[in-house]
Design an enzyme around this catalytic site. Structure first.
Site, PDB file in Angstrom:
ATOM      1  N   ARG A 114     101.371  62.772  53.775  1.00 60.11           N
ATOM      2  CA  ARG A 114     102.415  63.003  54.802  1.00 60.11           C
ATOM      3  C   ARG A 114     103.707  62.386  54.287  1.00 60.11           C
ATOM      4  NH1 ARG A 114     102.406  62.158  61.338  1.00 60.11           N
ATOM      5  NH2 ARG A 114     101.218  64.093  61.080  1.00 60.11           N
ATOM      6  N   HIS A 141     103.918  71.814  58.940  1.00 64.57           N
ATOM      7  CA  HIS A 141     102.775  71.037  59.423  1.00 64.57           C
ATOM      8  C   HIS A 141     101.575  71.997  59.522  1.00 64.57           C
ATOM      9  CE1 HIS A 141     100.561  67.843  61.047  1.00 64.57           C
ATOM     10  NE2 HIS A 141     101.181  67.626  62.190  1.00 64.57           N
ATOM     11  N   CYS A 271     101.782  69.617  70.414  1.00 67.02           N
ATOM     12  CA  CYS A 271     101.087  69.036  69.250  1.00 67.02           C
ATOM     13  C   CYS A 271     100.933  67.524  69.387  1.00 67.02           C
ATOM     14  CB  CYS A 271     101.813  69.405  67.966  1.00 67.02           C
ATOM     15  SG  CYS A 271     103.528  68.854  67.927  1.00 67.02           S
ATOM     16  N   ARG A 299      91.956  68.956  66.007  1.00 69.41           N
ATOM     17  CA  ARG A 299      92.457  68.541  64.699  1.00 69.41           C
ATOM     18  C   ARG A 299      91.294  68.088  63.824  1.00 69.41           C
ATOM     19  NH1 ARG A 299      97.731  66.973  64.036  1.00 69.41           N
ATOM     20  NH2 ARG A 299      97.115  67.192  61.856  1.00 69.41           N
TER      21      ARG A 299
END
Ligand code: CP
Ligand code: NVA
Length: 312
Positions: A114, A141, A271, A299
């Protein structure tokens, strides 16, 4: 590790998950099917594709969902993790990405990264030559959007081509961009409602193709939509623009009035993390919390599908 070094020397093809744009519709459908298996089989996986592997998680930005779902997912698939805060390693003091990647590529079996620039994740993948997963950049993303697609399919089965998804808010952010590439691949109608400075870039729209409608009117985007989706107005790294963003985006909140325009069965998705009273009204959030937290849980299942796919 011997096998890893051999793979490096032979310059074998390595699979990465860097962008939705890099996936075909068939890849996405495969990942969604695999995620359903992962969800069903949780706690009793007969196949452990990461057995004996050690994965590095390098994070230059904060994370709750992405970090925890990858740490748990990797372990549940038989692997181990090393969490590296980017500021704690030499990367944070200016060691080049290409050198960090070549070192980690000789020591670990995969990386979840990330960071800020998409180009940095791509450079890392190129030099490390181990499976590399984009855990969020300023531009994309992809893991989030795969989990969102999975959640929509789970709650509203049906053809993608018949769905209308409305993204309300910062239409130029990483999440919106990954949505745009997903629409190009799967053929659903994506409406992006954003003030002019936060409209998607032309280059992204051209690259994505598909049925994308950009508007400054959130009510036009919401009307008869199947999904209303939002993200924070001030993404990580954009804090200096916070005041200006809050002013320009004020009219783009998902609230009960906007939801009333969508189909009665419409899903409201976020999200997370959510800023109540900004991109979403507090009561609207609670009414749809069941969907939003299923989306967050998914997720985990989707990251596991991604992990199994990149090492296959
Ligand atoms: N949605 C998401 O990526 O959350 P985190 O920033 O907590 O990982
Ligand atoms: N657009 C947000 C997503 C957070 C998961 C950000 O980049 O901060």
């Amino acid at each position: 590790m011997g096998a890893l070094v051999d793979a490096y020397n032979r310059n074998t093809t390595v699979k990465h998950l860097l962008s939705i744009e890099g996936l075909s519709a068939a890849d996405i459908e495969h990942l969604l099917r695999e995620a359903a298996h992962m969800k069903c089989a949780r706690g009793r996986h007969s196949n452990l594709p990461l057995q004996g592997q050690i994965w590095a998680l390098i994070f230059s930005k904060s994370s709750t969902r992405t970090r925890v779902s990858f740490e748990v997912g990797i372990r549940e698939l038989g692997g181990q993790t090393i969490f590296l805060n980017a500021t704690d390693i030499q990367l944070g003091r200016g060691e080049p990405i290409c050198d960090t990647a070549r070192v980690l590529g000789r020591m670990v079996h995969g990386t979840v990264f990330r960071t800020f620039a998409q180009a940095d994740v791509e450079e890392f993948a190129r030099y490390a030559r181990i499976p590399t997963i984009n855990a969020l950049t300023d531009e994309e993303h992809p893991c989030q959007i795969l989990a969102d697609l999975f959640t929509i399919q789970e709650k509203q089965p049906g053809r993608w081509s018949e769905k209308v998804i409305a993204f309300i808010g910062d239409g130029a952010c990483n999440v919106a961009t990954s949505w745009i590439f997903a629409a190009g691949r799967l053929g659903f109608e994506l409406r992006v409602a954003a003030p002019r400075p936060f409209q998607p870039g032309l280059a992204v729209l051209e690259r994505a193709g598909g049925r994308i409608v950009c508007t400054e009117d959130p009510t036009a985007a919401a009307r008869h939509a199947d999904v209303l989706y939002t993200d924070v107005w001030v993404s990580m790294g954009k804090e200096a623009e916070a005041e200006e963003r809050l002013r320009l985006l004020r009219g783009y909140q998902i609230n009960d009035q906007l939801v009333a325009l969508a189909k009665p069965s419409a899903l409201v998705m976020h999200c997370l993390p959510a800023y109540r009273g900004k991109e979403i009204d507090a009561d609207t959030f609670e009414t749809h919390a069941g969907t939003i937290f299923d989306q967050a849980e998914n997720r985990l299942h989707v990251q596991k599908a991604i992990l199994a796919w990149v090492v296959a």
